[in-house]
Design a protein around this motif. Sequence first.
Motif, PDB file in Angstrom:
ATOM      1  N   ALA A  51      -2.736   1.145  -8.653  1.00  0.00           N
ATOM      2  CA  ALA A  51      -3.789   0.868  -9.617  1.00  0.00           C
ATOM      3  C   ALA A  51      -3.291   1.048 -11.044  1.00  0.00           C
ATOM      4  O   ALA A  51      -2.465   1.923 -11.329  1.00  0.00           O
ATOM      5  N   TYR A 152     -13.972   0.432   7.385  1.00  0.00           N
ATOM      6  CA  TYR A 152     -14.574   0.152   6.087  1.00  0.00           C
ATOM      7  C   TYR A 152     -16.041  -0.168   6.342  1.00  0.00           C
ATOM      8  O   TYR A 152     -16.349  -1.034   7.161  1.00  0.00           O
ATOM      9  N   ASP A 180     -13.030   5.504  -0.329  1.00  0.00           N
ATOM     10  CA  ASP A 180     -12.614   5.249  -1.712  1.00  0.00           C
ATOM     11  C   ASP A 180     -12.374   3.781  -2.026  1.00  0.00           C
ATOM     12  O   ASP A 180     -11.804   3.451  -3.063  1.00  0.00           O
ATOM     13  N   THR A 181     -12.814   2.891  -1.136  1.00  0.00           N
ATOM     14  CA  THR A 181     -12.557   1.462  -1.370  1.00  0.00           C
ATOM     15  C   THR A 181     -13.835   0.657  -1.183  1.00  0.00           C
ATOM     16  O   THR A 181     -13.840  -0.409  -0.568  1.00  0.00           O
ATOM     17  N   LEU A 184     -12.558  -2.874  -4.716  1.00  0.00           N
ATOM     18  CA  LEU A 184     -11.120  -2.818  -4.926  1.00  0.00           C
ATOM     19  C   LEU A 184     -10.812  -2.261  -6.310  1.00  0.00           C
ATOM     20  O   LEU A 184     -11.468  -2.611  -7.299  1.00  0.00           O
ATOM     21  N   GLY A 185      -9.802  -1.396  -6.392  1.00  0.00           N
ATOM     22  CA  GLY A 185      -9.360  -0.901  -7.676  1.00  0.00           C
ATOM     23  C   GLY A 185      -8.667  -1.993  -8.490  1.00  0.00           C
ATOM     24  O   GLY A 185      -8.397  -3.095  -8.000  1.00  0.00           O
ATOM     25  N   ARG A 187      -5.718  -3.644  -9.722  1.00  0.00           N
ATOM     26  CA  ARG A 187      -4.332  -3.692  -9.261  1.00  0.00           C
ATOM     27  C   ARG A 187      -3.586  -4.823  -9.974  1.00  0.00           C
ATOM     28  O   ARG A 187      -3.593  -5.979  -9.545  1.00  0.00           O
ATOM     29  N   HIS A 317      -5.675   7.219  -1.774  1.00  0.00           N
ATOM     30  CA  HIS A 317      -5.340   5.863  -1.325  1.00  0.00           C
ATOM     31  C   HIS A 317      -3.951   5.438  -1.802  1.00  0.00           C
ATOM     32  O   HIS A 317      -3.710   4.277  -2.133  1.00  0.00           O
ATOM     33  N   ARG A 320      -3.656   3.577  -5.160  1.00  0.00           N
ATOM     34  CA  ARG A 320      -3.997   2.160  -5.238  1.00  0.00           C
ATOM     35  C   ARG A 320      -5.405   1.885  -5.770  1.00  0.00           C
ATOM     36  O   ARG A 320      -5.768   0.734  -5.981  1.00  0.00           O
ATOM     37  N   GLN A 321      -6.212   2.928  -5.973  1.00  0.00           N
ATOM     38  CA  GLN A 321      -7.600   2.675  -6.328  1.00  0.00           C
ATOM     39  C   GLN A 321      -7.971   3.084  -7.754  1.00  0.00           C
ATOM     40  O   GLN A 321      -8.596   2.328  -8.470  1.00  0.00           O
TER      41      GLN A 321
END
Length: 432
Positions: A51, A152, A180-181, A184-185, A187, A317, A320-321
Amino acid sequence: MPDAGLARQSTIYRAGTLGRRPVVPADFAELERRARRVSSAKAWAYVAGGAGEGRTMRRNRAAFDRWAIEPRMAAGTVGRDLSVDLLGTRLPSPLLLAPVGAGALMGRDSDLAIARGAAATGTPYVFSNQGCNPMEEAAAVMGDTPRWFQLYWSSDERLVDSLIARAERIGAGALVVTLDTTVLGWRPQDLNLGSLPFATGLGIAQYTSDPVFQQIVAERAGLPRDRPAVTLGAIRALLAMSRNHPGSFWANLRSPIPRASVETFLDIYSNPGLSWEHLATLKQRTRLPVVLKGILTEKDARRAFEIGVDAVVVSNHGGRQVDNAVASLDALVEIRAALGPEPTLIFDSGIRTGADVFTAIALGADAVLLGRPHLYGFALAGAHGVAEVIRNVVAELDLTMALTGVRSIAEITSDLLREQPLSVGSSGAERA
């Protein structure tokens, strides 16, 4: 796994005398370099990227570098027991393979190969909800090796229940709900390429194989949709959707279902409104142990156990977030100190080596999830590469235990570590 480290070294060195070198490197830096060489730009952006500016990824590694292991001499120990009890199952080591979505970016039938590599070493594998092979197929190649399923939480509750029921039928040892998703973060690596694997039908096999999802798609397939302009890119996307969807490529090419499946997935795969009220229903919806993944604060950890979950995964994550988030290892230390020794805490984000596993266990983890490294092993050598990465990590853990004088995982405690300032230019802080 008695003397796993010595046995692993012996295997490699004996092969070396015959002129054979390992296909999978023994160190993470070289493993990562070689995996990058065999990966496409889009695959590498998705798998290795993080991220924002990558600060959380770097912080995950810097947190490990702040803790030094103190070797103990003349302990008189011969042989180590690496096994652990986790959620009612005895495992050969405290290592599990983390769920990794869209793994087929790195090679075909990724989930099947990873499952085979895990089974070859007796290592549990957490099947990804965003996998590229249906969970039933991955379970079939694992035999008696434990498997868990990552969920998810969809915005369609019917689909949530269907995925849970399928996880039960394949003999999953736990249901791992990723928190935590819900969106989407940010990216940049993927955004700069305009690349989202799910938009071409990659990584949605759990959905296209699900009868409830198929019903939802059928209900929505006749709804009017804006048709994309006919461009070379649109044609390529249609071909990819047809190739990634189950069934005949040519039949898919003539059908509206592959595109409708992708659009339906993008609309409902996650629930931005996920709340503790949703999570509190899990114990009535499944007989499986429930694990919540993505916990980073004492408050959230306490609430998780208050609603009756069986374990939490302390995880950001893999960076990634959220950019500039707290390091998972730092969160682990705080959560364990606050909650005491009893709750089951699993650690994720930043594990690269056996020494890392040792450090995480010493700081309070009951087990750890290994993410990117096993996917890099897959990129290099398929199922064999996955198994080799696992063997290397477990071997280094065993040797680290030998050199610190501990005979079992339970003996790995915080007094074997020393916190120290991070040195300037530490190479470990440069990679996720």
